[in-house]
Design an enzyme around this catalytic site. Structure first.
Site, PDB file in Angstrom:
ATOM      1  N   SER A 139       0.755  -1.225  -0.073  1.00  0.00           N
ATOM      2  CA  SER A 139      -0.143  -0.075   0.056  1.00  0.00           C
ATOM      3  C   SER A 139       0.866   1.262   0.196  1.00  0.00           C
ATOM      4  CB  SER A 139      -0.828  -0.133   1.339  1.00  0.00           C
ATOM      5  OG  SER A 139      -1.246   1.336   1.459  1.00  0.00           O
ATOM      6  N   TYR A 152      -0.906  -0.137  10.486  1.00  0.00           N
ATOM      7  CA  TYR A 152      -1.053  -0.784   9.180  1.00  0.00           C
ATOM      8  C   TYR A 152       0.023  -0.198   8.294  1.00  0.00           C
ATOM      9  CZ  TYR A 152      -3.158  -1.048   4.695  1.00  0.00           C
ATOM     10  OH  TYR A 152      -3.578  -1.553   3.302  1.00  0.00           O
TER      11      TYR A 152
END
Length: 241
Positions: A139, A152
């Site tokens: 990501s 995250y």
């Protein structure tokens, strides 16, 4: 770009979103798919849609033994593995005052540990065969410093460090390792955020569609034998929304 006819491609998190779209893109390029996720009904529906003898393997990749069982299943069924797409993942973001620490272990298990286990097991088999590709879905959050996303983003950054080291270690072996790092993409992750009463990122950032990210996965999978695409970052074009 290479045709993937006859290649065995494993996609985790294939029941929806980027995983399902990536499976579709690889099948369109000629690959035979092994679809992996927890929801067997969704996998079966996708396998019926894709055809090409797509195979379903229902498992929660967060279970420590799931990568080994997947590896053994694929080798027992096909005798080899050509492409592994580690896509399964989860997102839990919140400021420290609201972050649920019970979500920490599940996030580590699926976003990092499962990728390391699956990559290592399949890399050994691919190295012995002298050919293969591992594509890990990261990501752009791996390189974003913002409140509430430290866990995250930190796990995605760890995934990228592991992937880069694995790519270097396997250089010259015939096994390629690449990363696809998408920006905001419309997936069930954001629906889950909304269900928890959290603001979803696609509410204020123009989102891509899973197919947009799947195109990047297919580019890496179909690259020339002379190259090793290490990383593709995919951003939404605000002007197109």
């Amino acid at each position: 770009m290479e045709n993937l006819e006859g290649r065995i491609a494993i996609v985790t998190g294939a029941s929806s979103g980027i995983g399902a779209a990536s499976a579709g893109a690889l099948a369109e390029a000629g690959a035979t798919l092994v679809l992996v996720a927890r929801r067997a009904d969704r996998l079966t529906a996708l396998a019926d849609e894709l055809g090409r003898d797509s195979t379903v393997f229902a498992a929660d990749m967060a279970d420590p033994d799931a990568p080994q069982r997947l590896h053994d299943f694929v080798l027992g069924r096909f005798g080899r593995a050509d492409i592994l797409v580690n896509n399964a993942g989860m997102l839990h973001a919140a400021p420290i005052d609201a972050f649920d620490l019970d979500q920490l272990r599940p996030m580590i298990a699926i976003n990092y540990e499962a990728v390391v286990r699956a990559s290592t097991l399949f890399a050994r088999t691919m190295k012995a065969a002298g050919r293969g590709q591992i594509i890990n879905i990261s990501s752009i959050g791996a390189n974003i410093t913002a409140p509430g996303v430290g866990v995250y983003g930190g796990l995605k950054r760890a995934l990228e460090a592991f992937s880069d080291c694995l790519r270097v270690e396997l250089a010259g072996s015939g096994v390629k390792v690449g990363i696809v790092a998408p920006g905001t993409t419309s997936t069930e992750i954001f629906e889950d955020m909304k269900a928890r009463g959290q603001p979803s990122w696609d509410s204020f950032i123009p989102p891509m569609q899973p197919q947009d990210v799947a195109e990047a996965v297919a580019i890496i999978a179909r690259q020339s034998a002379r190259t090793n695409i290490a990383r593709i970052q995919v951003y939404a074009d605000a002007d197109s929304h």
